[in-house]
Design a protein around this motif. Sequence first.
Motif, PDB file in Angstrom:
ATOM      1  N   ASN A  31      46.595  16.088  60.352  1.00 46.02           N
ATOM      2  CA  ASN A  31      45.395  16.695  60.918  1.00 46.02           C
ATOM      3  C   ASN A  31      44.625  15.737  61.810  1.00 46.02           C
ATOM      4  N   PHE A  32      44.919  14.455  61.726  1.00 41.62           N
ATOM      5  CA  PHE A  32      44.334  13.475  62.642  1.00 41.62           C
ATOM      6  C   PHE A  32      45.314  13.140  63.766  1.00 41.62           C
ATOM      7  N   LEU A  33      46.488  12.656  63.419  1.00 36.94           N
ATOM      8  CA  LEU A  33      47.391  12.098  64.422  1.00 36.94           C
ATOM      9  C   LEU A  33      48.042  13.167  65.287  1.00 36.94           C
ATOM     10  N   TYR A  34      48.638  14.175  64.665  1.00 34.59           N
ATOM     11  CA  TYR A  34      49.289  15.237  65.443  1.00 34.59           C
ATOM     12  C   TYR A  34      48.251  16.109  66.141  1.00 34.59           C
ATOM     13  N   THR A  35      47.217  16.503  65.409  1.00 32.94           N
ATOM     14  CA  THR A  35      46.221  17.412  65.968  1.00 32.94           C
ATOM     15  C   THR A  35      45.487  16.809  67.155  1.00 32.94           C
ATOM     16  N   LEU A  36      45.168  15.513  67.089  1.00 28.89           N
ATOM     17  CA  LEU A  36      44.311  14.900  68.092  1.00 28.89           C
ATOM     18  C   LEU A  36      45.043  14.133  69.181  1.00 28.89           C
ATOM     19  N   LEU A  37      46.296  13.732  68.911  1.00 27.09           N
ATOM     20  CA  LEU A  37      46.936  12.802  69.840  1.00 27.09           C
ATOM     21  C   LEU A  37      48.372  13.160  70.220  1.00 27.09           C
ATOM     22  N   ASP A  38      48.858  14.302  69.771  1.00 33.98           N
ATOM     23  CA  ASP A  38      50.215  14.695  70.166  1.00 33.98           C
ATOM     24  C   ASP A  38      50.166  15.515  71.456  1.00 33.98           C
ATOM     25  N   GLY A  39      51.211  15.375  72.268  1.00 36.51           N
ATOM     26  CA  GLY A  39      51.275  16.116  73.524  1.00 36.51           C
ATOM     27  C   GLY A  39      51.239  17.617  73.349  1.00 36.51           C
ATOM     28  N   ASP A  40      51.689  18.117  72.200  1.00 37.78           N
ATOM     29  CA  ASP A  40      51.643  19.558  71.943  1.00 37.78           C
ATOM     30  C   ASP A  40      50.212  20.094  71.986  1.00 37.78           C
ATOM     31  N   ASN A  41      49.231  19.221  71.736  1.00 35.59           N
ATOM     32  CA  ASN A  41      47.858  19.687  71.580  1.00 35.59           C
ATOM     33  C   ASN A  41      46.957  19.350  72.767  1.00 35.59           C
TER      34      ASN A  41
END
Length: 538
Positions: A446-456
């Motif tokens: 909820n921090f790393l993928y949500t805030l810093l992944d290209g998908d988001n």
Amino acid sequence: MKKKKFWTLGVMLILVLSTILAACGGSDTKDTGSKDTSSGGDTASSGEPKILVYGRGGDSVALDPAVVTDGESFTVTANIYETLVNFGEKDVTIQPGLAKSWEPSEDGLTYTFQLQEGVKFHDGTDFNAEAVVKNFERWKSNTDKHPYFSSQFVVGDTQVIESVTAEGNNTVVFKLSQPQAPFLKNLAMSPFAIASPTAFEADEEGLSTNPVGTGPFKFVSWVRNDAITIEKNPDYYIDGYPKLDKVIYRSIPENSARLTDLIAGNIDVADGLSPSDKGTIEGDANLQLIERPSMNVGYLGLTVTRPPFDNVKVRQAVNYAIDKQALVDAFYEGLAEPAKNPMPPVISGYNDEVKGYEYDPEKAKSLLAEAGYDGKEIELWAMPVPRPYMPDGQKVAEAIQKNLEDVGIKSKIVSFEWATYLEKAENGEADAFLLGWTGDNGDADNFLYTLLDGDNIHSNNYTFYDNQELHKLLVAAQTEIDEDKRNELYKQAQEIISEDAPWVPLAHSTPILAANTKVTNYVAHPTGSDRLDAVDMK
């Protein structure tokens, strides 16, 4: 930002304020509900209605939790809507909600939920399995409009939730395309609250200003930037709840004004207070201090698609230029610690071995020289509202502006109304911007993928940062059930993020609230979304 936050915004916000409150400052926007003539909560002990007035720093963006990501919206919607499963009263353990039980399959690809019976939405519609199916179909059919569904349940082009099926009135079966370690925690998040299908099928956009859930409180009215009023749901399915008859959420942008209103008895709870107010609160016999468990990060985002921050050396230089300890000392009053990673140490998978960036202006100057930085002035965006991770965005921005000037980066501080600020940041219009995130579910994803992944990108990733090596690690971590292996993936991810420096992580704070002593059973939740069903007044 909720956490981030950080969206399909531009939604209307409009509500109602009592006659007394309106006398203090009205609104030029039109009502979306009937006028409320109640005042504060001083009447509970005399047998009159229990009315709690809640002071906060900013207004909501919208009251449809599926289309927003800001904490001020979830503050209200958490009491109008409910989710299939709940977090614990003080933590992120998974507890029953609208689903009274659930059973996962051995391979983690099927979840069968048994639903509460006899529950109705505020418009009289029955809550049942078909209502759950329609909500998920709504979110799945348009992920662009539902940013959290996209960030939590869509990986690349793959829908994690393959299907949702009703088996009779009270059984729902979820089939997943791949295992998802935080699946239940995701379902407990505010954006996945269940709305009345009758309401959104008739007017989906209208749900943003006329919310219809199953929760302990029903929507009454909204006056933009003034007040939102909700009232007791007399048909709530849990006997004896809620305790309060009415809640009025007042928007009071100035921290000092909010505290003054609390001391004067004009409001009963004050959120988003400055850490420097702690001594005043503790010294007043009529007030109680409430500390929210820390699960957040405040940061300076650097939009990597905009010069000069398309150069990694410039981003690293900014990290060296900012004196985080001085910021914490000046603005958090001992209620925060400097940050070096994008997630707080309380989250499983935190990498304490990451060195981070020490305050080193000379190193910053050297990197800027290597990068060939041309000295062109940048815009530095200051948050217009206090948030748990950022008690005073303007003052923090001024301190950062001085740090940047010391190494040769000129900046102009700008700001916007909150909803506009978020929308423009989401569209990549900022050079450097202050924002932050309060964890929604206590999971590293909820921090790393949500805030810093290209998908988001175009969702919660406002920096437009996109690293494919990082993406592979984060996607692998989502499907890894072994906790130790999963944590190792997240630790590797934090090393990559630190090197690429799309953020300057600033601080992890312990936010404070205050209430008058008439308020009882108030529990501040680490997610920042406080349920008020058990709150009472003497």
